[in-house]
Design a protein around this motif. Structure first.
Motif, PDB file in Angstrom:
ATOM      1  N   THR A 179       0.831  -1.207   0.000  1.00  0.00           N
ATOM      2  CA  THR A 179       0.000   0.000   0.000  1.00  0.00           C
ATOM      3  C   THR A 179       0.863   1.254   0.000  1.00  0.00           C
ATOM      4  O   THR A 179       0.556   2.238  -0.694  1.00  0.00           O
ATOM      5  CB  THR A 179      -0.939   0.001   1.230  1.00  0.00           C
TER       6      THR A 179
ATOM      7  N   ARG B 215      -6.452  -3.735  -0.223  1.00  0.00           N
ATOM      8  CA  ARG B 215      -7.239  -3.679   1.019  1.00  0.00           C
ATOM      9  C   ARG B 215      -8.080  -4.937   1.193  1.00  0.00           C
ATOM     10  O   ARG B 215      -8.209  -5.468   2.299  1.00  0.00           O
ATOM     11  CB  ARG B 215      -8.136  -2.429   1.018  1.00  0.00           C
TER      12      ARG B 215
ATOM     13  N   GLN C 177      -8.084  -7.796   4.187  1.00  0.00           N
ATOM     14  CA  GLN C 177      -9.280  -8.215   4.936  1.00  0.00           C
ATOM     15  C   GLN C 177      -9.395  -9.737   4.986  1.00  0.00           C
ATOM     16  O   GLN C 177      -9.707 -10.314   6.036  1.00  0.00           O
ATOM     17  CB  GLN C 177     -10.536  -7.618   4.298  1.00  0.00           C
TER      18      GLN C 177
END
Length: 237
Positions: free
Chosen positions: A86, A139, A143
């Protein structure tokens, strides 16, 4: 576009290419680590099955629990890699935005520079679009990895006395890791596309840099006053 802004735009493109390249390497590591986690999960599932079929059930249940402890560590590694990924994507995104802003002031009076800018803009647009696609994918991967880790955490020494709890945790972790693996496969394609266009953009940026420096050198030569011979003829040797 002034010479300075041309060089700044090129520098931003080079920074974006480096960041996307690093992101691509992290995606490779992420894929490797997820595959490793899936193999650990297979080991846990095998030992869980042996616990039902063997008279050494307690031994195999304990072994399955140890595998799930290893799985938690693999998931932690994956979480760190997603954070790193990220960061690289954010840096690439900012560099692309900076380069595109600088290119908006392009002076198309120089045909050569105008041609290079016209080639560069759509390449940068593609890189930006691919990065925008990659961010939510990263993302989502995080998760699914978190969910797999949570499922593994449910297996505690007391729960090993309840094979159903163990099997449920293994099944949940397997489903979440499978989804994470699919996410990373998509990420590979997207980041590959971004990296290819970033390399092409860097090639064009190199041409812009070379031309800008050549223009600077030409202007510098034009501003140097012509030297005159000193009075009295040539200096003595």
């Amino acid at each position: 576009m002034t010479t300075d802004s041309a060089l700044q735009a090129a520098d931003a493109v080079f920074m974006a290419e480096q960041a996307v390249g690093r992101a691509r390497r992290v995606v490779d590591e992420l894929h490797t680590t997820i595959n490793s986690a899936l193999r650990v999960l297979d080991d846990a599932e095998l030992d869980s099955a042996k616990a039902r079929l063997s008279d050494r059930g307690a031994y195999y249940l304990e072994a399955a629990g140890e595998h799930l402890s290893r799985l938690q560590r693999r998931c932690s590694d994956n979480a760190e890699l997603v954070d790193e990924l990220t960061g690289h994507l954010e840096r690439a995104s900012q560099a692309i935005a900076d380069a595109r802003d600088l290119l908006q002031t392009a002076d198309t009076s120089d045909p050569e520079l105008a041609s290079e800018v016209a080639q560069l803009k759509p390449r940068l647009a593609v890189v930006g679009e691919m990065i925008d696609l990659a961010k939510p994918m990263a993302r989502l991967t995080a998760q699914h990895v978190d969910s797999a880790q949570l499922a593994a955490q449910h297996v505690t020494p007391p729960s090993l006395l309840e094979p159903v709890t163990l099997e449920r945790s293994i099944a949940t972790a397997g489903k979440e890791l499978g989804r994470a693996d699919e996410d990373v496969r998509l990420l590979e394609n997207v980041v590959d596309h971004a990296a290819a266009n970033a390399r092409q953009s860097a090639g064009i940026a190199s041409e812009i840099t070379d031309n800008a420096r050549r223009h600077m050198a030409e202007q510098g030569r034009g501003q140097v006053p012509r030297q005159t011979a000193p009075a009295g003829g040539s200096p003595a040797r």
